[in-house]
Design a protein around this motif. Structure first.
Motif, PDB file in Angstrom:
ATOM      1  N   LYS A  45     -12.394 -16.936  51.099  1.00 34.56           N
ATOM      2  CA  LYS A  45     -11.233 -16.071  50.864  1.00 34.56           C
ATOM      3  C   LYS A  45     -10.400 -16.627  49.719  1.00 34.56           C
ATOM      4  O   LYS A  45      -9.873 -15.874  48.899  1.00 34.56           O
ATOM      5  CB  LYS A  45     -10.381 -15.960  52.127  1.00 34.56           C
ATOM      6  N   GLN A  46     -10.281 -17.955  49.655  1.00 32.68           N
ATOM      7  CA  GLN A  46      -9.544 -18.575  48.564  1.00 32.68           C
ATOM      8  C   GLN A  46     -10.246 -18.340  47.235  1.00 32.68           C
ATOM      9  O   GLN A  46      -9.605 -18.134  46.215  1.00 32.68           O
ATOM     10  CB  GLN A  46      -9.394 -20.079  48.807  1.00 32.68           C
ATOM     11  N   VAL A  47     -11.579 -18.362  47.252  1.00 33.30           N
ATOM     12  CA  VAL A  47     -12.347 -18.136  46.033  1.00 33.30           C
ATOM     13  C   VAL A  47     -12.047 -16.754  45.475  1.00 33.30           C
ATOM     14  O   VAL A  47     -11.802 -16.597  44.276  1.00 33.30           O
ATOM     15  CB  VAL A  47     -13.863 -18.295  46.295  1.00 33.30           C
ATOM     16  N   THR A  48     -12.028 -15.746  46.319  1.00 35.45           N
ATOM     17  CA  THR A  48     -11.765 -14.389  45.832  1.00 35.45           C
ATOM     18  C   THR A  48     -10.347 -14.259  45.285  1.00 35.45           C
ATOM     19  O   THR A  48     -10.141 -13.618  44.256  1.00 35.45           O
ATOM     20  CB  THR A  48     -12.014 -13.339  46.924  1.00 35.45           C
ATOM     21  N   SER A  49      -9.367 -14.878  45.936  1.00 36.73           N
ATOM     22  CA  SER A  49      -7.993 -14.778  45.430  1.00 36.73           C
ATOM     23  C   SER A  49      -7.831 -15.544  44.119  1.00 36.73           C
ATOM     24  O   SER A  49      -7.127 -15.089  43.212  1.00 36.73           O
ATOM     25  CB  SER A  49      -6.997 -15.277  46.468  1.00 36.73           C
ATOM     26  N   ILE A  50      -8.499 -16.689  43.994  1.00 36.07           N
ATOM     27  CA  ILE A  50      -8.429 -17.463  42.747  1.00 36.07           C
ATOM     28  C   ILE A  50      -9.080 -16.682  41.609  1.00 36.07           C
ATOM     29  O   ILE A  50      -8.550 -16.601  40.504  1.00 36.07           O
ATOM     30  CB  ILE A  50      -9.098 -18.843  42.918  1.00 36.07           C
ATOM     31  N   ARG A  51     -10.224 -16.069  41.880  1.00 38.66           N
ATOM     32  CA  ARG A  51     -10.913 -15.291  40.842  1.00 38.66           C
ATOM     33  C   ARG A  51     -10.095 -14.081  40.426  1.00 38.66           C
ATOM     34  O   ARG A  51     -10.050 -13.726  39.254  1.00 38.66           O
ATOM     35  CB  ARG A  51     -12.291 -14.858  41.339  1.00 38.66           C
ATOM     36  N   ALA A  53      -6.821 -13.773  40.486  1.00 39.91           N
ATOM     37  CA  ALA A  53      -5.715 -14.255  39.657  1.00 39.91           C
ATOM     38  C   ALA A  53      -6.204 -14.636  38.265  1.00 39.91           C
ATOM     39  O   ALA A  53      -5.520 -14.388  37.266  1.00 39.91           O
ATOM     40  CB  ALA A  53      -5.042 -15.449  40.325  1.00 39.91           C
ATOM     41  N   ARG A  54      -7.395 -15.212  38.189  1.00 42.74           N
ATOM     42  CA  ARG A  54      -7.955 -15.603  36.891  1.00 42.74           C
ATOM     43  C   ARG A  54      -8.246 -14.376  36.041  1.00 42.74           C
ATOM     44  O   ARG A  54      -7.972 -14.359  34.842  1.00 42.74           O
ATOM     45  CB  ARG A  54      -9.230 -16.414  37.091  1.00 42.74           C
ATOM     46  N   GLU A  55      -8.770 -13.326  36.645  1.00 37.86           N
ATOM     47  CA  GLU A  55      -9.090 -12.111  35.892  1.00 37.86           C
ATOM     48  C   GLU A  55      -7.844 -11.459  35.335  1.00 37.86           C
ATOM     49  O   GLU A  55      -7.863 -10.895  34.238  1.00 37.86           O
ATOM     50  CB  GLU A  55      -9.849 -11.133  36.783  1.00 37.86           C
ATOM     51  N   ILE A  56      -6.744 -11.540  36.074  1.00 35.17           N
ATOM     52  CA  ILE A  56      -5.490 -10.962  35.589  1.00 35.17           C
ATOM     53  C   ILE A  56      -4.977 -11.747  34.385  1.00 35.17           C
ATOM     54  O   ILE A  56      -4.532 -11.164  33.396  1.00 35.17           O
ATOM     55  CB  ILE A  56      -4.438 -10.946  36.721  1.00 35.17           C
ATOM     56  N   ARG A  57      -5.055 -13.097  34.457  1.00 39.80           N
ATOM     57  CA  ARG A  57      -4.572 -13.951  33.382  1.00 39.80           C
ATOM     58  C   ARG A  57      -5.463 -13.927  32.153  1.00 39.80           C
ATOM     59  O   ARG A  57      -4.996 -14.053  31.028  1.00 39.80           O
ATOM     60  CB  ARG A  57      -4.504 -15.409  33.864  1.00 39.80           C
ATOM     61  N   GLU A  58      -6.758 -13.824  32.374  1.00 42.32           N
ATOM     62  CA  GLU A  58      -7.728 -13.976  31.302  1.00 42.32           C
ATOM     63  C   GLU A  58      -7.729 -12.765  30.371  1.00 42.32           C
ATOM     64  O   GLU A  58      -7.489 -11.643  30.789  1.00 42.32           O
ATOM     65  CB  GLU A  58      -9.118 -14.128  31.929  1.00 42.32           C
ATOM     66  N   ILE A  59      -7.983 -13.016  29.147  1.00 40.36           N
ATOM     67  CA  ILE A  59      -8.120 -11.923  28.193  1.00 40.36           C
ATOM     68  C   ILE A  59      -9.356 -11.139  28.595  1.00 40.36           C
ATOM     69  O   ILE A  59     -10.439 -11.701  28.767  1.00 40.36           O
ATOM     70  CB  ILE A  59      -8.238 -12.463  26.755  1.00 40.36           C
ATOM     71  N   ALA A  60      -9.185  -9.860  28.776  1.00 42.41           N
ATOM     72  CA  ALA A  60     -10.183  -9.041  29.458  1.00 42.41           C
ATOM     73  C   ALA A  60     -11.543  -8.979  28.764  1.00 42.41           C
ATOM     74  O   ALA A  60     -12.561  -9.242  29.380  1.00 42.41           O
ATOM     75  CB  ALA A  60      -9.642  -7.636  29.661  1.00 42.41           C
ATOM     76  N   ASP A  61     -11.589  -8.641  27.520  1.00 34.88           N
ATOM     77  CA  ASP A  61     -12.902  -8.442  26.915  1.00 34.88           C
ATOM     78  C   ASP A  61     -13.022  -9.160  25.572  1.00 34.88           C
ATOM     79  O   ASP A  61     -12.072  -9.727  25.056  1.00 34.88           O
ATOM     80  CB  ASP A  61     -13.211  -6.955  26.775  1.00 34.88           C
ATOM     81  N   LEU A  62     -14.219  -9.106  25.040  1.00 32.70           N
ATOM     82  CA  LEU A  62     -14.544  -9.815  23.815  1.00 32.70           C
ATOM     83  C   LEU A  62     -13.763  -9.274  22.614  1.00 32.70           C
ATOM     84  O   LEU A  62     -13.337 -10.052  21.758  1.00 32.70           O
ATOM     85  CB  LEU A  62     -16.051  -9.704  23.571  1.00 32.70           C
ATOM     86  N   ASP A  63     -13.541  -7.970  22.562  1.00 33.11           N
ATOM     87  CA  ASP A  63     -12.810  -7.379  21.437  1.00 33.11           C
ATOM     88  C   ASP A  63     -11.370  -7.874  21.388  1.00 33.11           C
ATOM     89  O   ASP A  63     -10.843  -8.176  20.318  1.00 33.11           O
ATOM     90  CB  ASP A  63     -12.837  -5.849  21.528  1.00 33.11           C
ATOM     91  N   GLN A  64     -10.729  -7.955  22.557  1.00 32.72           N
ATOM     92  CA  GLN A  64      -9.367  -8.480  22.614  1.00 32.72           C
ATOM     93  C   GLN A  64      -9.333  -9.924  22.143  1.00 32.72           C
ATOM     94  O   GLN A  64      -8.421 -10.333  21.429  1.00 32.72           O
ATOM     95  CB  GLN A  64      -8.832  -8.419  24.041  1.00 32.72           C
ATOM     96  N   ALA A  65     -10.318 -10.709  22.564  1.00 35.25           N
ATOM     97  CA  ALA A  65     -10.371 -12.113  22.185  1.00 35.25           C
ATOM     98  C   ALA A  65     -10.555 -12.263  20.678  1.00 35.25           C
ATOM     99  O   ALA A  65      -9.934 -13.129  20.056  1.00 35.25           O
ATOM    100  CB  ALA A  65     -11.493 -12.820  22.933  1.00 35.25           C
TER     101      ALA A  65
END
Length: 148
Positions: A45-51, A53-65
Motif C-alpha cells: 500500500k505504501q508503494v502505491t502511494s509513493i508511486r 506522489a512521484r507521478e504527480i511530482r515528476e515531469i509527465a512526458d518526454l516532450d515536457q522534459a
C-alpha cells in the motif's frame, strides 16, 4: 535484503521501487538515512502511494522534459555567495541554493533531489551542474557564482 525506496537513489532506483540490495548497504546506509524502508507484505500500500506522489511530482512526458531542458540550458544562472580572499567560499553551494537561483533566473521549477553537482562548488566562477528532468533527459546548467 528487500527494500522499498522512499527517495531517489542514484544508480538504484526511484521512490516506490522495490529493490534487492546487500544487507549491509540497506541496514547501514539506506534505512538510517531515510532513503528506504524494509519491505513487508503490508508495504505494498505504501508503494502505491509513493508511486502516485512521484507521478504527480515528476515531469509527465518526454516532450515536457525536452522543452524544460531547452529552457534550462538557455538560462544564465547567477548565484551570490559569501567568499573570502582568493575567491574561496565560506562553505559550499547546496542543491537548494541552485534550485532557488534557477527559479530566480526565470527557469522552470526543479526538485532539489534532481540536481547533481559533480564536484562541490567551493569557489567563485562558472560551474557546470547537471539536472535530471526525466530518466532519458538531463540538462546541463552553468551556475556562475559571484561574491555577495
Amino acid at each position: 535484503m528487500k527494500l522499498i525506496l522512499t527517495q531517489e537513489v542514484s544508480g538504484l532506483g526511484a521512490p516506490g521501487d522495490v529493490v534487492e540490495v546487500k544487507d549491509g548497504y540497506g541496514r547501514n546506509y539506506l534505512v538510517p538515512r531515510g532513503y528506504a524502508i524494509r519491505w513487508t507484505r503490508g508495504g505494498e500500500k505504501q508503494v502505491t502511494s509513493i508511486r502516485r506522489a512521484r507521478e504527480i511530482r515528476e515531469i509527465a512526458d518526454l516532450d515536457q522534459a525536452k522543452s524544460a531542458k531547452a529552457q534550462l540550458e538557455g538560462l544564465k544562472v547567477t548565484l551570490k555567495a559569501r567568499a573570502g580572499d582568493g575567491g574561496r567560499l565560506f562553505g559550499a553551494v547546496t542543491a537548494a541554493e541552485i534550485v532557488a537561483a534557477i527559479a530566480a533566473s526565470g527557469g522552470p521549477q526543479v526538485d532539489k533531489r534532481r540536481v547533481e553537482v559533480q564536484n562541490p562548488i567551493k569557489a567563485l566562477g562558472a560551474h557546470p551542474v547537471s539536472v535530471r528532468l526525466h530518466p532519458e533527459v538531463s540538462a546541463t546548467v552553468t551556475v556562475n557564482v559571484v561574491a555577495a
